[in-house]
Design a protein around this motif. Structure first.
Motif, PDB file in Angstrom:
ATOM      1  N   ILE A  53      33.917  38.455  46.742  1.00 47.00           N
ATOM      2  CA  ILE A  53      34.290  37.114  47.191  1.00 47.00           C
ATOM      3  C   ILE A  53      34.488  37.171  48.696  1.00 47.00           C
ATOM      4  CG2 ILE A  53      35.996  35.279  46.999  1.00 47.00           C
ATOM      5  CD1 ILE A  53      36.650  36.440  44.196  1.00 47.00           C
ATOM      6  N   GLU A  54      33.699  36.371  49.388  1.00 52.97           N
ATOM      7  CA  GLU A  54      33.865  36.297  50.841  1.00 52.97           C
ATOM      8  C   GLU A  54      34.989  35.319  51.136  1.00 52.97           C
ATOM      9  OE1 GLU A  54      30.421  35.882  53.250  1.00 52.97           O
ATOM     10  OE2 GLU A  54      29.203  37.075  51.883  1.00 52.97           O
ATOM     11  N   LEU A  55      36.007  35.842  51.760  1.00 49.78           N
ATOM     12  CA  LEU A  55      37.187  35.034  52.046  1.00 49.78           C
ATOM     13  C   LEU A  55      36.946  34.190  53.287  1.00 49.78           C
ATOM     14  CD1 LEU A  55      39.820  37.806  51.399  1.00 49.78           C
ATOM     15  CD2 LEU A  55      39.064  36.029  49.822  1.00 49.78           C
ATOM     16  N   ASP A  56      37.212  32.921  53.159  1.00 52.52           N
ATOM     17  CA  ASP A  56      37.033  31.990  54.269  1.00 52.52           C
ATOM     18  C   ASP A  56      38.138  32.234  55.294  1.00 52.52           C
ATOM     19  OD1 ASP A  56      35.879  29.965  55.696  1.00 52.52           O
ATOM     20  OD2 ASP A  56      36.936  28.375  54.616  1.00 52.52           O
ATOM     21  N   GLY A  57      37.806  32.186  56.525  1.00 53.73           N
ATOM     22  CA  GLY A  57      38.798  32.349  57.571  1.00 53.73           C
ATOM     23  C   GLY A  57      38.748  33.719  58.221  1.00 53.73           C
ATOM     24  N   GLY A  58      37.717  34.524  57.897  1.00 52.98           N
ATOM     25  CA  GLY A  58      37.532  35.776  58.604  1.00 52.98           C
ATOM     26  C   GLY A  58      38.318  36.959  58.081  1.00 52.98           C
ATOM     27  N   TYR A  59      38.789  36.906  56.869  1.00 54.42           N
ATOM     28  CA  TYR A  59      39.559  38.019  56.335  1.00 54.42           C
ATOM     29  C   TYR A  59      38.697  39.041  55.590  1.00 54.42           C
ATOM     30  CZ  TYR A  59      43.653  35.316  57.501  1.00 54.42           C
ATOM     31  OH  TYR A  59      44.604  34.610  58.175  1.00 54.42           O
ATOM     32  N   GLY A  60      37.405  38.942  55.628  1.00 55.24           N
ATOM     33  CA  GLY A  60      36.523  39.925  55.017  1.00 55.24           C
ATOM     34  C   GLY A  60      36.088  39.560  53.609  1.00 55.24           C
ATOM     35  N   VAL A  61      35.810  40.611  52.857  1.00 53.65           N
ATOM     36  CA  VAL A  61      35.282  40.448  51.497  1.00 53.65           C
ATOM     37  C   VAL A  61      36.265  41.071  50.510  1.00 53.65           C
ATOM     38  CG1 VAL A  61      33.398  41.060  49.938  1.00 53.65           C
ATOM     39  CG2 VAL A  61      32.898  40.513  52.326  1.00 53.65           C
ATOM     40  N   TYR A  62      36.566  40.343  49.462  1.00 51.74           N
ATOM     41  CA  TYR A  62      37.408  40.865  48.385  1.00 51.74           C
ATOM     42  C   TYR A  62      36.493  41.264  47.241  1.00 51.74           C
ATOM     43  CZ  TYR A  62      40.863  41.102  44.673  1.00 51.74           C
ATOM     44  OH  TYR A  62      41.650  41.530  43.641  1.00 51.74           O
ATOM     45  N   SER A  63      36.593  42.489  46.761  1.00 48.55           N
ATOM     46  CA  SER A  63      35.757  42.976  45.657  1.00 48.55           C
ATOM     47  C   SER A  63      36.621  43.267  44.441  1.00 48.55           C
ATOM     48  CB  SER A  63      35.018  44.252  46.054  1.00 48.55           C
ATOM     49  OG  SER A  63      34.141  44.001  47.116  1.00 48.55           O
ATOM     50  N   THR A  64      36.105  42.974  43.297  1.00 49.87           N
ATOM     51  CA  THR A  64      36.794  43.301  42.050  1.00 49.87           C
ATOM     52  C   THR A  64      35.759  43.785  41.029  1.00 49.87           C
ATOM     53  OG1 THR A  64      38.310  42.507  40.363  1.00 49.87           O
ATOM     54  CG2 THR A  64      36.695  40.932  41.167  1.00 49.87           C
ATOM     55  N   TYR A  65      36.172  44.709  40.230  1.00 50.74           N
ATOM     56  CA  TYR A  65      35.329  45.324  39.218  1.00 50.74           C
ATOM     57  C   TYR A  65      35.824  44.849  37.866  1.00 50.74           C
ATOM     58  CZ  TYR A  65      32.423  49.305  37.661  1.00 50.74           C
ATOM     59  OH  TYR A  65      31.441  50.102  37.126  1.00 50.74           O
ATOM     60  N   ALA A  66      34.970  44.236  37.051  1.00 46.02           N
ATOM     61  CA  ALA A  66      35.442  43.652  35.798  1.00 46.02           C
ATOM     62  C   ALA A  66      34.414  43.821  34.682  1.00 46.02           C
ATOM     63  CB  ALA A  66      35.734  42.177  36.004  1.00 46.02           C
ATOM     64  N   ARG A  67      34.911  43.846  33.465  1.00 45.39           N
ATOM     65  CA  ARG A  67      34.049  43.915  32.282  1.00 45.39           C
ATOM     66  C   ARG A  67      33.432  42.555  31.989  1.00 45.39           C
ATOM     67  NH1 ARG A  67      38.450  47.242  28.990  1.00 45.39           N
ATOM     68  NH2 ARG A  67      37.682  49.321  29.459  1.00 45.39           N
ATOM     69  N   TYR A  68      32.285  42.585  31.340  1.00 42.27           N
ATOM     70  CA  TYR A  68      31.646  41.345  30.892  1.00 42.27           C
ATOM     71  C   TYR A  68      32.642  40.559  30.038  1.00 42.27           C
ATOM     72  CZ  TYR A  68      28.472  38.178  28.500  1.00 42.27           C
ATOM     73  OH  TYR A  68      27.867  37.075  28.009  1.00 42.27           O
ATOM     74  N   GLY A  69      32.792  39.282  30.320  1.00 47.62           N
ATOM     75  CA  GLY A  69      33.691  38.422  29.567  1.00 47.62           C
ATOM     76  C   GLY A  69      35.037  38.211  30.228  1.00 47.62           C
ATOM     77  N   THR A  70      35.313  38.940  31.327  1.00 52.53           N
ATOM     78  CA  THR A  70      36.585  38.766  32.033  1.00 52.53           C
ATOM     79  C   THR A  70      36.564  37.433  32.749  1.00 52.53           C
ATOM     80  OG1 THR A  70      36.774  41.142  32.379  1.00 52.53           O
ATOM     81  CG2 THR A  70      38.084  39.734  33.822  1.00 52.53           C
ATOM     82  N   LYS A  71      37.658  36.683  32.656  1.00 51.40           N
ATOM     83  CA  LYS A  71      37.768  35.442  33.416  1.00 51.40           C
ATOM     84  C   LYS A  71      38.050  35.811  34.846  1.00 51.40           C
ATOM     85  CE  LYS A  71      39.634  32.716  29.647  1.00 51.40           C
ATOM     86  NZ  LYS A  71      40.837  32.015  29.153  1.00 51.40           N
ATOM     87  N   LEU A  72      37.276  35.293  35.757  1.00 50.26           N
ATOM     88  CA  LEU A  72      37.412  35.631  37.161  1.00 50.26           C
ATOM     89  C   LEU A  72      38.835  35.361  37.652  1.00 50.26           C
ATOM     90  CD1 LEU A  72      35.923  36.751  39.567  1.00 50.26           C
ATOM     91  CD2 LEU A  72      35.268  34.425  40.175  1.00 50.26           C
ATOM     92  N   SER A  73      39.444  34.272  37.237  1.00 47.85           N
ATOM     93  CA  SER A  73      40.798  33.949  37.700  1.00 47.85           C
ATOM     94  C   SER A  73      41.818  34.980  37.242  1.00 47.85           C
ATOM     95  CB  SER A  73      41.204  32.562  37.201  1.00 47.85           C
ATOM     96  OG  SER A  73      41.220  32.538  35.779  1.00 47.85           O
ATOM     97  N   ASP A  74      41.551  35.669  36.101  1.00 44.04           N
ATOM     98  CA  ASP A  74      42.463  36.695  35.595  1.00 44.04           C
ATOM     99  C   ASP A  74      42.324  38.014  36.363  1.00 44.04           C
ATOM    100  OD1 ASP A  74      43.270  34.905  33.692  1.00 44.04           O
ATOM    101  OD2 ASP A  74      42.113  35.806  32.054  1.00 44.04           O
ATOM    102  N   ASN A  75      41.239  38.152  37.088  1.00 41.42           N
ATOM    103  CA  ASN A  75      40.940  39.451  37.702  1.00 41.42           C
ATOM    104  C   ASN A  75      41.140  39.460  39.215  1.00 41.42           C
ATOM    105  OD1 ASN A  75      40.175  42.104  37.042  1.00 41.42           O
ATOM    106  ND2 ASN A  75      38.146  41.748  37.901  1.00 41.42           N
ATOM    107  N   ILE A  76      41.460  38.336  39.794  1.00 39.63           N
ATOM    108  CA  ILE A  76      41.673  38.268  41.241  1.00 39.63           C
ATOM    109  C   ILE A  76      43.160  38.485  41.503  1.00 39.63           C
ATOM    110  CG2 ILE A  76      41.544  36.809  43.296  1.00 39.63           C
ATOM    111  CD1 ILE A  76      39.129  35.465  42.031  1.00 39.63           C
ATOM    112  N   GLY A  77      43.448  39.436  42.371  1.00 42.60           N
ATOM    113  CA  GLY A  77      44.840  39.814  42.583  1.00 42.60           C
ATOM    114  C   GLY A  77      45.518  39.117  43.743  1.00 42.60           C
ATOM    115  N   PHE A  78      45.179  37.907  44.023  1.00 46.53           N
ATOM    116  CA  PHE A  78      45.886  37.198  45.111  1.00 46.53           C
ATOM    117  C   PHE A  78      46.076  35.758  44.723  1.00 46.53           C
ATOM    118  CE2 PHE A  78      41.395  37.263  46.250  1.00 46.53           C
ATOM    119  CZ  PHE A  78      41.115  35.951  46.500  1.00 46.53           C
TER     120      PHE A  78
END
Length: 152
Positions: A127-152
């Motif tokens: 996920i490219e963060l808007d505002g110049g904070y870089g890229v957030y990466s997450t590793y998840a299994r098939y079927g994971t809800k993206l909102s459940d896997n983002i740590g911010f």
């Protein structure tokens, strides 16, 4: 067996053998009509039994999204020849891959049952963060809800 110097007129029903079907002279049949006049030689009738399709069962388990356990999904009922092996590859499911499993011989009585487990594919999400904070990466299994896997 019909003995020499004997006449015979009879219908012979072949015994039922679970998982097999009787054949006489390469033809599938359940009985044989014998009508022999007085003969001068002994006659032998030979019946062969060949495997037939019988059911076998595959219990399907999927790897859990949130942990390394497995959850039962369904039972598939398939058919195969008595005495043959259950195929190594049984099914395909989106986002899953099949783990190695036993390939037992298919029993004549339809009692063969195996467990097949499927692991989930892993994906990396960037996920490219808007505002110049870089890229957030997450590793998840098939079927994971993206909102459940983002740590911010």
């Amino acid at each position: 067996k019909v003995l020499k110097n004997e006449a015979l007129s009879v219908t012979v029903d072949f015994p039922t053998v679970q998982g097999y079907k009787p054949y006489y002279q390469e033809e599938r049949q359940d009985s044989l009509i014998i009508d022999e006049a007085v003969g001068t030689e002994n006659i032998t009738y030979t019946v062969y039994y060949r495997p037939t399709d019988v059911e076998y069962h595959i219990d399907v388990y999927f790897q859990n999204v949130e942990d390394d356990g497995y959850t039962f999904q369904s039972t598939e009922t398939l058919t195969g020849l008595t005495g043959s092996k259950v195929p190594l590859k049984t099914a395909t499911y989106e986002g899953m891959y099949e783990l190695l499993h036993d390939t037992p011989t298919i029993a004549a009585n339809g009692s063969t049952r195996i467990e097949v487990r499927f692991n989930r594919l892993y994906y990396i999400t960037r996920i490219e963060l808007d505002g110049g904070y870089g890229v957030y990466s997450t590793y998840a299994r098939y079927g994971t809800k993206l909102s459940d896997n983002i740590g911010f």
